[in-house]
Design a protein around this motif. Structure first.
Motif, PDB file in Angstrom:
ATOM      1  N   ILE A 156     -25.317  37.837 -42.861  1.00 39.04           N
ATOM      2  CA  ILE A 156     -24.803  38.508 -41.669  1.00 39.04           C
ATOM      3  C   ILE A 156     -24.029  39.762 -42.049  1.00 39.04           C
ATOM      4  O   ILE A 156     -24.163  40.819 -41.409  1.00 39.04           O
ATOM      5  CB  ILE A 156     -23.906  37.555 -40.851  1.00 39.04           C
ATOM      6  CG1 ILE A 156     -24.714  36.372 -40.337  1.00 39.04           C
ATOM      7  CG2 ILE A 156     -23.256  38.298 -39.687  1.00 39.04           C
ATOM      8  CD1 ILE A 156     -25.892  36.747 -39.501  1.00 39.04           C
ATOM      9  N   GLY A 173     -27.910  38.193 -32.557  1.00 40.54           N
ATOM     10  CA  GLY A 173     -29.129  38.540 -33.295  1.00 40.54           C
ATOM     11  C   GLY A 173     -29.973  39.536 -32.529  1.00 40.54           C
ATOM     12  O   GLY A 173     -30.534  40.475 -33.115  1.00 40.54           O
ATOM     13  N   MET A 205     -29.437  33.984 -36.630  1.00 39.08           N
ATOM     14  CA  MET A 205     -29.632  35.426 -36.786  1.00 39.08           C
ATOM     15  C   MET A 205     -30.483  35.738 -38.010  1.00 39.08           C
ATOM     16  O   MET A 205     -31.369  36.605 -37.958  1.00 39.08           O
ATOM     17  CB  MET A 205     -28.271  36.114 -36.875  1.00 39.08           C
ATOM     18  CG  MET A 205     -27.440  35.986 -35.603  1.00 39.08           C
ATOM     19  SD  MET A 205     -25.701  36.464 -35.805  1.00 39.08           S
ATOM     20  CE  MET A 205     -25.866  38.217 -36.070  1.00 39.08           C
ATOM     21  N   SER A 206     -30.262  35.017 -39.089  1.00 39.30           N
ATOM     22  CA  SER A 206     -31.034  35.246 -40.310  1.00 39.30           C
ATOM     23  C   SER A 206     -32.495  34.844 -40.140  1.00 39.30           C
ATOM     24  O   SER A 206     -33.389  35.450 -40.730  1.00 39.30           O
ATOM     25  CB  SER A 206     -30.423  34.462 -41.477  1.00 39.30           C
ATOM     26  OG  SER A 206     -29.108  34.873 -41.751  1.00 39.30           O
ATOM     27  N   TRP A 210     -38.135  34.428 -32.262  1.00 42.04           N
ATOM     28  CA  TRP A 210     -37.121  33.562 -31.672  1.00 42.04           C
ATOM     29  C   TRP A 210     -37.587  32.111 -31.651  1.00 42.04           C
ATOM     30  O   TRP A 210     -36.763  31.191 -31.702  1.00 42.04           O
ATOM     31  CB  TRP A 210     -36.790  34.041 -30.260  1.00 42.04           C
ATOM     32  CG  TRP A 210     -36.138  35.388 -30.236  1.00 42.04           C
ATOM     33  CD1 TRP A 210     -36.617  36.526 -29.657  1.00 42.04           C
ATOM     34  CD2 TRP A 210     -34.898  35.754 -30.850  1.00 42.04           C
ATOM     35  NE1 TRP A 210     -35.751  37.569 -29.860  1.00 42.04           N
ATOM     36  CE2 TRP A 210     -34.686  37.126 -30.588  1.00 42.04           C
ATOM     37  CE3 TRP A 210     -33.942  35.063 -31.589  1.00 42.04           C
ATOM     38  CZ2 TRP A 210     -33.565  37.816 -31.035  1.00 42.04           C
ATOM     39  CZ3 TRP A 210     -32.822  35.751 -32.039  1.00 42.04           C
ATOM     40  CH2 TRP A 210     -32.640  37.103 -31.770  1.00 42.04           C
ATOM     41  N   THR A 255     -35.485  38.695 -26.307  1.00 36.95           N
ATOM     42  CA  THR A 255     -34.166  38.131 -26.612  1.00 36.95           C
ATOM     43  C   THR A 255     -33.652  37.273 -25.462  1.00 36.95           C
ATOM     44  O   THR A 255     -33.090  36.190 -25.678  1.00 36.95           O
ATOM     45  CB  THR A 255     -33.168  39.258 -26.917  1.00 36.95           C
ATOM     46  OG1 THR A 255     -33.635  40.017 -28.036  1.00 36.95           O
ATOM     47  CG2 THR A 255     -31.794  38.697 -27.241  1.00 36.95           C
ATOM     48  N   TYR A 258     -34.138  37.959 -38.199  1.00 35.31           N
ATOM     49  CA  TYR A 258     -33.834  39.358 -38.507  1.00 35.31           C
ATOM     50  C   TYR A 258     -34.926  40.066 -39.308  1.00 35.31           C
ATOM     51  O   TYR A 258     -35.472  41.088 -38.872  1.00 35.31           O
ATOM     52  CB  TYR A 258     -32.498  39.427 -39.255  1.00 35.31           C
ATOM     53  CG  TYR A 258     -32.048  40.821 -39.615  1.00 35.31           C
ATOM     54  CD1 TYR A 258     -31.459  41.649 -38.668  1.00 35.31           C
ATOM     55  CD2 TYR A 258     -32.185  41.300 -40.913  1.00 35.31           C
ATOM     56  CE1 TYR A 258     -31.026  42.922 -38.990  1.00 35.31           C
ATOM     57  CE2 TYR A 258     -31.756  42.573 -41.246  1.00 35.31           C
ATOM     58  CZ  TYR A 258     -31.189  43.385 -40.287  1.00 35.31           C
ATOM     59  OH  TYR A 258     -30.764  44.649 -40.618  1.00 35.31           O
TER      60      TYR A 258
END
Length: 368
Positions: free
Chosen positions: A147, A223, A15-16, A192, A46, A19
């Motif tokens: 997060i 994410g 996720m980091s 991604w 996504t 983001y």
């Protein structure tokens, strides 16, 4: 000391890794192509990211103790694998430049317009080098804090934007056409792609391996939920035309947000919450670049590569970021066609090699 990363850290790092850049500059680039349909492009991206992440996890599971480069060496030979390692180093060098575009233009354009560009690079590279010496486990633990910052920031952003929302801006849906939206999603695909190739390099140190698939796909899905919220907010609060006008559209959204009477200049809160995920993204990008290059040179230790890689990443990124025109050209015209062949091609190549040379996947063949 043996590195061990939990499945929770893996989800947080995935996720980091996507983001900051995805909501920082990607949405503005996509808005200039499809305006109000950017949230659909982000959603499609996504779904594609989840699919390629699932594929990557399946590939690593064939030999759980081997990274994708080590698997490539077994399946394709030493020199082709080294060539892949060099290509991944080039990939993460380009990725680092896009992250620095996000970092520098957030701070310089909105807070410190008179500050020299090199000042931002000194800060970012110092943090990256410090994190490298601390190791991947520390980066993983920091990503858990990132997060928390993402969740709190998104909640505050929704609360601060409620009064300015106009849901009519979302209509008409699919105005740009399905194929054009799918094509524009390539910009978010690169984000991604960074997360996928990072996973392909660090997955063998994640425990337990039984939870790899769940952690990888959930990291992408969570994410994606956090990221897709932003184009929706930007469209309904700012309007699609306004989003397309800004390099860093999320900062303009943050400026328009208010909570109560006294909570103004919301972008100050944004940067406080935004900077930790961004620095985690910088750390992970440098870690992957070091790992890829050290593999290419066949080095047993990564430590001697920390400073040279930092200088290469910093120098190449500074060249891109020092000119707004050059940065936007790289971000929108060059980077997608540089990144996506590697983000999709490397996992598919190793997957195909595994099907064609199944005998090399057997433990008896690997020990020879």
């Amino acid at each position: 000391m043996k590195i061990r990363i939990s499945e929770g850290m893996l989800m947080a790092m995935i996720m980091s890794m996507v983001y900051a850049k995805a909501l920082g500059v990607t949405q503005g680039v996509m808005a200039r192509e499809i305006y109000g349909d950017i949230w659909l492009a982000t959603l499609f991206s996504t779904l594609k990211g989840a699919a390629i992440m699932l594929l990557t996890v399946m590939i690593i599971k064939r030999m759980p103790s081997k990274t994708i480069l080590e698997q490539a060496e077994i399946l394709l030979g030493r020199w082709p694998a080294k060539a892949l390692g060099l290509l991944l180093f080039v990939f993460f060098t380009g990725a680092f430049a896009t992250i620095m575009i996000t970092f520098v233009y957030h701070i310089m354009d909105y807070f410190l317009p008179q500050a020299p560009t090199y000042l931002f690079f000194i800060v970012a590279l110092s943090v990256a080098l410090y994190g490298m010496y601390k190791g991947l486990e520390v980066i993983g633990r920091t990503s858990l804090l990132a997060i928390l910052c993402m969740v709190v920031f998104n909640i505050l952003m929704i609360l601060g934007s409620l009064q300015q929302m106009d849901l009519k801006e979302l209509r008409p849906v699919v105005e740009s056409g399905f194929l054009q939206i799918l094509h524009t999603s390539r910009h978010n695909d690169t984000d991604w792609g960074m997360a996928t190739l990072m996973t392909a390099l660090i997955l063998p140190v994640v425990a337990p391996k039984e939870k790899w698939t769940k952690a990888g796909v959930i990291g992408i899905v969570y994410g994606g939920i956090i990221v897709v919220l932003w184009p929706i907010l930007e469209v309904v609060v700012l309007s699609p035309e306004m989003v397309a006008q800004y390099i860093v559209s999320c900062m303009q959204l943050a400026r328009s947000a208010e909570i109560g009477v006294f909570m103004h200049r919301y972008e100050m809160i944004m940067v406080a919450m935004f900077i930790i995920p961004l620095f985690v993204q910088i750390l992970l990008c440098e870690y992957c670049a070091v790992k890829a290059l050290s593999y290419t040179f066949g080095a047993d230790k990564q430590t001697p590569f920390y400073i040279p890689v930092t200088l290469v990443l910093g120098g190449s990124s500074y060249y891109v970021v020092s000119s707004h025109f050059r940065a936007m050209e790289f971000l929108s015209q060059i980077w997608p066609y540089m990144a996506l062949p590697l983000a999709y091609g490397v996992p598919l190549l190793v997957l195909a090699a595994g099907f064609l040379r199944k005998s090399r996947l057997k433990p008896s063949a690997r020990t020879k």
